[in-house]
Design an enzyme around this catalytic site. Structure first.
Site, short mmCIF file in Angstrom:
data_model
loop_
_atom_site.label_atom_id
_atom_site.label_comp_id
_atom_site.label_asym_id
_atom_site.label_seq_id
_atom_site.Cartn_x
_atom_site.Cartn_y
_atom_site.Cartn_z
N HIS A 12 45.85 45.98 37.98
CA HIS A 12 44.70 46.77 37.51
C HIS A 12 45.14 48.15 37.03
O HIS A 12 44.71 48.63 35.99
CB HIS A 12 43.69 46.99 38.66
CG HIS A 12 43.08 45.75 39.22
ND1 HIS A 12 43.10 45.45 40.55
CD2 HIS A 12 42.41 44.73 38.63
CE1 HIS A 12 42.47 44.32 40.77
NE2 HIS A 12 42.04 43.85 39.61
N LYS B 18 28.79 37.40 45.74
CA LYS B 18 30.22 37.44 46.02
C LYS B 18 30.48 38.49 47.09
O LYS B 18 30.34 39.69 46.83
CB LYS B 18 30.94 37.81 44.70
CG LYS B 18 32.41 37.48 44.67
CD LYS B 18 32.90 37.62 43.21
CE LYS B 18 34.36 38.01 43.18
NZ LYS B 18 34.83 38.32 41.82
N ARG C 240 45.89 37.60 32.05
CA ARG C 240 47.17 37.18 32.63
C ARG C 240 47.58 35.81 32.12
O ARG C 240 48.72 35.57 31.78
CB ARG C 240 47.07 37.13 34.16
CG ARG C 240 47.01 38.49 34.81
CD ARG C 240 46.54 38.40 36.22
NE ARG C 240 45.15 37.96 36.26
CZ ARG C 240 44.40 37.93 37.33
NH1 ARG C 240 44.90 38.28 38.50
NH2 ARG C 240 43.14 37.54 37.27
N SER D 137 44.23 40.07 43.16
CA SER D 137 43.65 40.57 44.40
C SER D 137 43.52 39.46 45.43
O SER D 137 43.74 39.67 46.62
CB SER D 137 42.26 41.16 44.14
OG SER D 137 42.34 42.30 43.32
#
Ligand code: ADP
Length: 152
Positions: free
Chosen positions: A18, A42, A91, A129
């Protein structure tokens, strides 16, 4: 017109991946709002104040970076803050497919927004993460994945 971007995410926790996207985006925009999205469905692992604290510790002194939290649609948050860009990192091809769906839906509901993607640098391509949380939960050392000075 000021070029304002929102970089939305959970940052649960913030990683070097990040941080790298944010720092590389600084020359592209007049202002970047790093915004923690709070989504009722979430549940986060680290609480919101802790996540905001890390962002403030890292970027609080940068005049062109703001830290915020929001709930609801990212495009609504962007519109309220006069942001014309949503910044995201890519990614993998899986990231691309996921982001394509969200980015194209966002464009339909708010045509004024452009989603801008930066490719992840190769050294952080596997840093996420969720994997950092897993390692941490099982007592592993995650320091190398976290920005300098961040302790979880
Ligand atoms: P979200 O819950 O919205 O996916 P994250 O905090 O996981 O939020 O990620 C926020 C943004 O940062 C996303 O665009 C994600 O693709 C990007 N990102 C996450 N990890 C990396 C990394 N290692 N390198 C580059 N970008 C990353």
């Amino acid at each position: 017109m000021e070029r304002i971007a929102v970089f939305p995410g959970s940052f649960d926790p913030i990683t070097r991946g990040h941080e790298s996207i944010i720092l590389r985006a600084v020359p592209l925009f007049d202002k970047i709002i790093v915004a923690i999205g709070e989504n009722g469905e979430k549940r986060s692992f680290f609480d919101i104040d802790q996540r905001l604290g890390w962002l403030n510790q890292l970027f609080g002194r940068e005049s062109r970076i703001e830290i915020a939290r929001y709930s609801g649609l990212t495009v609504d948050f962007a519109r309220k803050n006069k942001a014309s860009f949503i910044l995201r990192g890519l990614r993998t091809s899986a990231d691309f497919e996921f982001e394509r769906g969200i980015g194209q839906m966002n464009k339909l509901i708010y045509p004024g927004i452009e989603t801008v993607f930066l490719l992840c640098v190769p050294e952080y391509a596997s840093v996420s993460s969720s994997i950092v949380r897993d390692i941490y939960r099982h007592g592993g050392d995650v320091a190398q994945f976290l920005p300098e000075g961040i302790k979880i």
